[in-house]
Enzyme design. Structure first.
Site, PDB file in Angstrom:
ATOM      1  N   TYR A  52      14.846 -10.364   1.397  1.00  0.00           N
ATOM      2  CA  TYR A  52      13.454  -9.971   1.683  1.00  0.00           C
ATOM      3  C   TYR A  52      12.837 -10.831   2.784  1.00  0.00           C
ATOM      4  O   TYR A  52      12.017 -10.339   3.566  1.00  0.00           O
ATOM      5  CB  TYR A  52      12.627  -9.983   0.388  1.00  0.00           C
ATOM      6  N   GLN A  87       6.821   4.864  -0.495  1.00  0.00           N
ATOM      7  CA  GLN A  87       7.864   4.084  -1.160  1.00  0.00           C
ATOM      8  C   GLN A  87       8.225   2.870  -0.301  1.00  0.00           C
ATOM      9  O   GLN A  87       8.957   1.998  -0.721  1.00  0.00           O
ATOM     10  CB  GLN A  87       9.114   4.956  -1.353  1.00  0.00           C
ATOM     11  N   HIS A 105       6.028   1.014  -4.435  1.00  0.00           N
ATOM     12  CA  HIS A 105       7.145   0.069  -4.619  1.00  0.00           C
ATOM     13  C   HIS A 105       6.816  -1.325  -4.089  1.00  0.00           C
ATOM     14  O   HIS A 105       7.712  -2.151  -3.888  1.00  0.00           O
ATOM     15  CB  HIS A 105       8.415   0.613  -3.958  1.00  0.00           C
ATOM     16  N   CYS A 113       3.095 -14.424  -8.237  1.00  0.00           N
ATOM     17  CA  CYS A 113       3.513 -15.652  -8.932  1.00  0.00           C
ATOM     18  C   CYS A 113       3.938 -15.312 -10.357  1.00  0.00           C
ATOM     19  O   CYS A 113       3.199 -14.632 -11.076  1.00  0.00           O
ATOM     20  CB  CYS A 113       2.352 -16.650  -8.963  1.00  0.00           C
ATOM     21  N   LEU A 198      14.859  14.593   8.171  1.00  0.00           N
ATOM     22  CA  LEU A 198      15.931  14.763   9.171  1.00  0.00           C
ATOM     23  C   LEU A 198      16.962  15.766   8.661  1.00  0.00           C
ATOM     24  O   LEU A 198      17.501  16.568   9.424  1.00  0.00           O
ATOM     25  CB  LEU A 198      16.599  13.415   9.442  1.00  0.00           C
TER      26      LEU A 198
HETATM   27  C1  BV8 Z   1      11.312   3.414 -13.113  1.00  0.00           C
HETATM   28  C2  BV8 Z   1      11.541  -1.472  -3.330  1.00  0.00           C
HETATM   29  C3  BV8 Z   1      10.285   3.754 -15.290  1.00  0.00           C
HETATM   30  C4  BV8 Z   1      12.506  -2.555  -3.051  1.00  0.00           C
HETATM   31  C5  BV8 Z   1      12.712   0.460  -4.291  1.00  0.00           C
HETATM   32  C6  BV8 Z   1      15.637   9.510 -13.589  1.00  0.00           C
HETATM   33  C7  BV8 Z   1      16.891   9.907 -13.250  1.00  0.00           C
HETATM   34  C8  BV8 Z   1      17.815   8.931 -12.774  1.00  0.00           C
HETATM   35  C9  BV8 Z   1      17.477   7.582 -12.631  1.00  0.00           C
HETATM   36  C10 BV8 Z   1      16.231   7.189 -12.958  1.00  0.00           C
HETATM   37  C11 BV8 Z   1      15.323   8.139 -13.452  1.00  0.00           C
HETATM   38  N1  BV8 Z   1      14.174   7.496 -13.691  1.00  0.00           N
HETATM   39  C12 BV8 Z   1      14.335   6.166 -13.379  1.00  0.00           C
HETATM   40  C13 BV8 Z   1      15.584   5.962 -12.926  1.00  0.00           C
HETATM   41  C14 BV8 Z   1      16.124   4.701 -12.487  1.00  0.00           C
HETATM   42  C15 BV8 Z   1      15.773   4.337 -11.037  1.00  0.00           C
HETATM   43  C16 BV8 Z   1      16.354   5.343 -10.090  1.00  0.00           C
HETATM   44  O1  BV8 Z   1      15.692   6.253  -9.621  1.00  0.00           O
HETATM   45  N2  BV8 Z   1      17.646   5.140  -9.796  1.00  0.00           N
HETATM   46  C17 BV8 Z   1      18.309   6.016  -8.788  1.00  0.00           C
HETATM   47  C18 BV8 Z   1      19.168   5.163  -7.909  1.00  0.00           C
HETATM   48  C19 BV8 Z   1      19.046   7.106  -9.481  1.00  0.00           C
HETATM   49  N3  BV8 Z   1      14.314   4.245 -10.831  1.00  0.00           N
HETATM   50  C20 BV8 Z   1      13.708   3.060 -11.165  1.00  0.00           C
HETATM   51  O2  BV8 Z   1      14.263   2.102 -11.642  1.00  0.00           O
HETATM   52  C21 BV8 Z   1      12.198   3.015 -10.882  1.00  0.00           C
HETATM   53  N4  BV8 Z   1      11.484   2.585 -12.048  1.00  0.00           N
HETATM   54  O3  BV8 Z   1      11.794   4.518 -13.160  1.00  0.00           O
HETATM   55  O4  BV8 Z   1      10.507   2.890 -14.117  1.00  0.00           O
HETATM   56  C22 BV8 Z   1       9.080   4.611 -15.009  1.00  0.00           C
HETATM   57  C23 BV8 Z   1       9.226   5.941 -14.614  1.00  0.00           C
HETATM   58  C24 BV8 Z   1       8.088   6.752 -14.432  1.00  0.00           C
HETATM   59  C25 BV8 Z   1       6.813   6.229 -14.579  1.00  0.00           C
HETATM   60  C26 BV8 Z   1       6.689   4.887 -14.983  1.00  0.00           C
HETATM   61  C27 BV8 Z   1       7.840   4.088 -15.164  1.00  0.00           C
HETATM   62  C28 BV8 Z   1      11.875   1.992  -9.765  1.00  0.00           C
HETATM   63  C29 BV8 Z   1      12.535   2.373  -8.495  1.00  0.00           C
HETATM   64  C30 BV8 Z   1      11.991   1.503  -7.331  1.00  0.00           C
HETATM   65  C31 BV8 Z   1      13.087   0.629  -6.731  1.00  0.00           C
HETATM   66  N5  BV8 Z   1      12.605  -0.031  -5.515  1.00  0.00           N
HETATM   67  N6  BV8 Z   1      12.206  -0.170  -3.194  1.00  0.00           N
HETATM   68  C32 BV8 Z   1      13.067  -2.504  -1.635  1.00  0.00           C
HETATM   69  O5  BV8 Z   1      12.557  -1.758  -0.806  1.00  0.00           O
HETATM   70  O6  BV8 Z   1      14.011  -3.273  -1.399  1.00  0.00           O
HETATM   71  S1  BV8 Z   1      13.519   1.985  -4.104  1.00  0.00           S
HETATM   72  C33 BV8 Z   1      13.891   2.102  -2.400  1.00  0.00           C
HETATM   73  O7  BV8 Z   1      14.943   3.033  -2.330  1.00  0.00           O
HETATM   74  C34 BV8 Z   1      12.779   2.677  -1.543  1.00  0.00           C
HETATM   75  O8  BV8 Z   1      11.514   2.202  -1.884  1.00  0.00           O
HETATM   76  C35 BV8 Z   1      12.929   4.176  -1.815  1.00  0.00           C
HETATM   77  O9  BV8 Z   1      12.244   4.541  -2.978  1.00  0.00           O
HETATM   78  C36 BV8 Z   1      14.410   4.305  -2.055  1.00  0.00           C
HETATM   79  C37 BV8 Z   1      15.066   4.715  -0.777  1.00  0.00           C
HETATM   80  O10 BV8 Z   1      14.822   6.020  -0.605  1.00  0.00           O
HETATM   81  P1  BV8 Z   1      14.229   6.572   0.801  1.00  0.00           P
HETATM   82  O11 BV8 Z   1      12.990   5.847   1.153  1.00  0.00           O
HETATM   83  O12 BV8 Z   1      14.191   8.037   0.664  1.00  0.00           O
HETATM   84  O13 BV8 Z   1      15.336   6.106   1.882  1.00  0.00           O
HETATM   85  P2  BV8 Z   1      16.826   6.683   2.081  1.00  0.00           P
HETATM   86  O14 BV8 Z   1      17.492   5.780   3.035  1.00  0.00           O
HETATM   87  O15 BV8 Z   1      17.455   6.986   0.797  1.00  0.00           O
HETATM   88  O16 BV8 Z   1      16.584   8.121   2.797  1.00  0.00           O
HETATM   89  C38 BV8 Z   1      15.977   8.178   4.060  1.00  0.00           C
HETATM   90  C39 BV8 Z   1      15.742   9.667   4.327  1.00  0.00           C
HETATM   91  O17 BV8 Z   1      15.054   9.780   5.573  1.00  0.00           O
HETATM   92  C40 BV8 Z   1      17.047  10.455   4.436  1.00  0.00           C
HETATM   93  O18 BV8 Z   1      16.891  11.681   3.736  1.00  0.00           O
HETATM   94  C41 BV8 Z   1      17.189  10.702   5.949  1.00  0.00           C
HETATM   95  O19 BV8 Z   1      17.743  11.964   6.223  1.00  0.00           O
HETATM   96  C42 BV8 Z   1      15.716  10.711   6.395  1.00  0.00           C
HETATM   97  N7  BV8 Z   1      15.531  10.253   7.792  1.00  0.00           N
HETATM   98  C43 BV8 Z   1      16.210   9.279   8.459  1.00  0.00           C
HETATM   99  N8  BV8 Z   1      15.708   9.154   9.720  1.00  0.00           N
HETATM  100  C44 BV8 Z   1      14.670  10.047   9.818  1.00  0.00           C
HETATM  101  C45 BV8 Z   1      14.544  10.742   8.576  1.00  0.00           C
HETATM  102  N9  BV8 Z   1      13.624  11.700   8.358  1.00  0.00           N
HETATM  103  C46 BV8 Z   1      12.778  12.000   9.396  1.00  0.00           C
HETATM  104  N10 BV8 Z   1      12.824  11.351  10.612  1.00  0.00           N
HETATM  105  C47 BV8 Z   1      13.749  10.397  10.861  1.00  0.00           C
HETATM  106  N11 BV8 Z   1      13.775   9.805  12.063  1.00  0.00           N
END
Ligand code: BV8
Length: 230
Positions: A52, A87, A105, A113, A198
């Site tokens: 980070y 996000q 997020h 803290c 994209l």
């Molecule tokens: C939780 C911060 C309970 C840190 C992040 C249901 C089903 C399955 C799993 C779960 C579920 N519910 C919960 C889970 C578990 C988990 C989860 O989802 N796991 C996944 C892997 C399956 N979720 C959690 O643990 C969450 N907490 O659920 O608590 C709860 C639920 C409801 C209500 C209350 C409580 C917490 C998740 C948060 C984790 N922290 N970030 C950090 O940044 O380091 S997540 C992090 O990854 C990002 O913040 C973001 O959310 C995610 C990445 O996704 P994207 O931003 O979409 O990025 P990515 O690279 O994947 O995609 C980029 C896209 O852009 C692509 O499609 C690409 O084509 C496109 N693109 C690229 N260039 C361009 C473009 N588009 C347009 N123009 C361009 N130029």
């Protein structure tokens, strides 16, 4: 017309902020479970801090792009009828002038803290374990939501989704929940739904309309269209 916009890493890609899942994405260099979980932080805090600290330091080398600026322009027109839920933990929406932004997020430029739960704006490294500006205890962690942790502002987000007329998702792969479930919630409450990305996201079939391309082109064109139609 009440509009809720969800953004992901794709909206900051053209600013030079790496996405997560693209080829040279963040998750290439690091296993999610090694750097973005509370367990990883307990096991190896310096690996997590360095991950980070590097992203925080890189913020000074990037700037908002036309997609961020277009959303700021839309806010000028719609005011309280627009809410941006991001996000992303970068500050590019705010630097483009957006004020109505919820960081579900967390934020890179904030530290929390673990002793006093106080939050402090933070622009420097955390790996040298600085004391908390409020209680003096050297136990500051990045103010980001890790996997397994509850996202921020969920009540306000669900309320906004319930009363939205239009839900737009920009630059997100739809791989992470609960964000990936917002399109379904919004549609359930009667909102029209649009994906600007994209390529097709993992939830692309749930949208009424999808437009594929770069956010820097798609978002300004969509904002112009919306403001003309209004
Ligand atoms: C939780 C911060 C309970 C840190 C992040 C249901 C089903 C399955 C799993 C779960 C579920 N519910 C919960 C889970 C578990 C988990 C989860 O989802 N796991 C996944 C892997 C399956 N979720 C959690 O643990 C969450 N907490 O659920 O608590 C709860 C639920 C409801 C209500 C209350 C409580 C917490 C998740 C948060 C984790 N922290 N970030 C950090 O940044 O380091 S997540 C992090 O990854 C990002 O913040 C973001 O959310 C995610 C990445 O996704 P994207 O931003 O979409 O990025 P990515 O690279 O994947 O995609 C980029 C896209 O852009 C692509 O499609 C690409 O084509 C496109 N693109 C690229 N260039 C361009 C473009 N588009 C347009 N123009 C361009 N130029």
């Amino acid at each position: 017309m009440r509009v809720v916009v969800l953004t992901g890493a794709g909206i900051s890609a053209e600013s030079g902020v790496p996405t997560f899942r693209d080829a040279d994405g963040l998750w290439e260099g690091h296993r999610v479970e090694d750097v973005a979980t509370p367990e990883a932080y307990d096991a190896q805090p310096f690996v997590v801090h360095r991950f980070y600290d590097a992203r925080r330091a890189a913020l000074s080398g990037v700037s908002p792009n036309p997609a961020h600026h277009a959303l700021a322009r839309l806010e000028e027109e719609l005011g309280d009828d627009l809410l941006v839920v991001t996000q992303n933990i970068d500050d590019l929406h705010e630097r483009a002038g957006s004020q109505r932004v919820l960081h579900m997020h967390g934020e890179l430029l904030s530290a929390v803290c673990r002793a006093c739960r106080g939050r402090s704006r933070w622009e420097q490294d955390l790996s040298d374990l600085p004391p908390c500006p409020r209680c003096g205890v050297p136990d500051l962690r990045p103010d980001v939501v890790w996997f397994g942790e509850i996202p921020y502002e969920m009540d306000r987000i669900y309320l906004a989704l319930e009363s939205a007329d239009l839900f737009v998702s920009i630059g997100t792969s739809g791989a992470v929940y609960p964000a990936a479930g917002f399109v379904q919630q919004a549609a359930t409450y009667g909102a029209r739904t649009l994906e600007l990305n994209l390529q097709a996201s993992e939830v692309t079939t749930l949208f009424d309309e999808t437009r594929h391309g770069r956010a820097g082109e798609l978002v300004p064109a969509w904002v112009d269209e919306l403001l003309v139609r209004r």
